[in-house]
Write a protein that holds these residues in place. Sequence first.
Motif, PDB file in Angstrom:
ATOM      1  N   GLU A 111      -6.226 -20.552 -14.551  1.00  0.00           N
ATOM      2  CA  GLU A 111      -7.539 -21.195 -14.442  1.00  0.00           C
ATOM      3  C   GLU A 111      -7.585 -21.140 -12.750  1.00  0.00           C
ATOM      4  O   GLU A 111      -9.038 -21.216 -12.374  1.00  0.00           O
ATOM      5  N   SER A 112      -6.527 -21.615 -11.979  1.00  0.00           N
ATOM      6  CA  SER A 112      -6.639 -21.688 -10.867  1.00  0.00           C
ATOM      7  C   SER A 112      -7.353 -20.609  -9.989  1.00  0.00           C
ATOM      8  O   SER A 112      -8.053 -20.564  -9.100  1.00  0.00           O
ATOM      9  N   ASN A 113      -6.673 -19.416 -10.451  1.00  0.00           N
ATOM     10  CA  ASN A 113      -7.101 -18.126  -9.917  1.00  0.00           C
ATOM     11  C   ASN A 113      -8.743 -17.863 -10.001  1.00  0.00           C
ATOM     12  O   ASN A 113      -9.542 -17.164  -9.352  1.00  0.00           O
ATOM     13  N   ARG A 114      -9.098 -18.193 -11.451  1.00  0.00           N
ATOM     14  CA  ARG A 114     -10.671 -18.000 -11.612  1.00  0.00           C
ATOM     15  C   ARG A 114     -11.553 -19.055 -10.849  1.00  0.00           C
ATOM     16  O   ARG A 114     -12.337 -18.703 -10.330  1.00  0.00           O
ATOM     17  N   GLN A 115     -10.799 -20.129 -10.710  1.00  0.00           N
ATOM     18  CA  GLN A 115     -11.700 -21.162  -9.613  1.00  0.00           C
ATOM     19  C   GLN A 115     -11.615 -20.530  -8.420  1.00  0.00           C
ATOM     20  O   GLN A 115     -12.762 -20.716  -7.641  1.00  0.00           O
ATOM     21  N   LEU A 116     -10.636 -20.019  -7.853  1.00  0.00           N
ATOM     22  CA  LEU A 116     -10.645 -19.447  -6.354  1.00  0.00           C
ATOM     23  C   LEU A 116     -11.640 -18.295  -6.556  1.00  0.00           C
ATOM     24  O   LEU A 116     -12.289 -17.945  -5.422  1.00  0.00           O
ATOM     25  N   ALA A 118     -14.301 -17.786  -8.127  1.00  0.00           N
ATOM     26  CA  ALA A 118     -15.808 -18.435  -8.079  1.00  0.00           C
ATOM     27  C   ALA A 118     -16.023 -18.972  -6.783  1.00  0.00           C
ATOM     28  O   ALA A 118     -17.129 -18.909  -6.039  1.00  0.00           O
ATOM     29  N   ILE A 119     -15.083 -19.468  -6.167  1.00  0.00           N
ATOM     30  CA  ILE A 119     -15.214 -20.278  -4.708  1.00  0.00           C
ATOM     31  C   ILE A 119     -15.551 -19.097  -3.781  1.00  0.00           C
ATOM     32  O   ILE A 119     -16.197 -19.008  -2.795  1.00  0.00           O
ATOM     33  N   ARG A 151     -14.535 -28.848  -3.463  1.00  0.00           N
ATOM     34  CA  ARG A 151     -13.975 -28.196  -4.602  1.00  0.00           C
ATOM     35  C   ARG A 151     -12.447 -27.432  -4.139  1.00  0.00           C
ATOM     36  O   ARG A 151     -11.568 -27.390  -4.886  1.00  0.00           O
ATOM     37  N   GLN A 154      -9.848 -30.358  -4.038  1.00  0.00           N
ATOM     38  CA  GLN A 154      -9.635 -30.637  -5.043  1.00  0.00           C
ATOM     39  C   GLN A 154      -8.516 -29.796  -6.047  1.00  0.00           C
ATOM     40  O   GLN A 154      -7.596 -29.850  -6.471  1.00  0.00           O
ATOM     41  N   HIS A 155      -8.963 -28.357  -5.626  1.00  0.00           N
ATOM     42  CA  HIS A 155      -8.266 -27.100  -6.357  1.00  0.00           C
ATOM     43  C   HIS A 155      -6.904 -27.154  -5.675  1.00  0.00           C
ATOM     44  O   HIS A 155      -5.742 -26.792  -6.542  1.00  0.00           O
ATOM     45  N   LYS A 158      -4.875 -29.845  -7.165  1.00  0.00           N
ATOM     46  CA  LYS A 158      -4.190 -29.458  -8.332  1.00  0.00           C
ATOM     47  C   LYS A 158      -3.087 -28.519  -8.539  1.00  0.00           C
ATOM     48  O   LYS A 158      -1.968 -28.768  -8.961  1.00  0.00           O
TER      49      LYS A 158
END
Length: 179
Positions: A111-116, A118-119, A151, A154-155, A158
């Motif tokens: 999930e971290s990689n997906r958020q990165l 997107a960022i 964001r 926060q990431h 986490k």
Amino acid sequence: MMKEHVVKTRLTDDEKINWQGFCQSCGISQSDMLRMMINRVAPNDSINSGFQEVRTNRITIRFTSENLNKIAYKAKMEGYPNQSNWARATVLSSLYREPVLSNDEINVLRESNRQLAAIGRNLNQIARVLNIEFRESDKITKEMIKMLENRLNQHKQKVNDLLNKNCQRWSITDEPFTA
């Protein structure tokens, strides 16, 4: 056959009680514990000559009921499906001195990689507007950049929390991880 010798020492009453309690809590006889400690502190190649490797991909370990209950509790609390998976992860962590991730932790990192990603797409869009379409750069506000920065922070927190938890679990380091 190797000749065996007897080693003796004098202990105070408190030392003797502590030693017996320690060996009992480990589920190992006093003689075997002392032998293990001597071999660890002063290893000798001739000691290993009697070592027999297992012939299968299975190792059997016996624990006291108390230790099995502790292992079951830790495995459950740390998200492992059973004690065997937790024990395997513990051995691998000790062997390689690297964190061993549970399935839950692996999912968090995915999930971290997906958020990165997107960022990263957001940053590319900002860079494109600033570098190519400079006339439209007024569309980007400080608030948008601040939101993106929040964001990211926060990431990072986490992921740091996950890594700290993992490192503390396996006692790889006493120092918290910071990125």
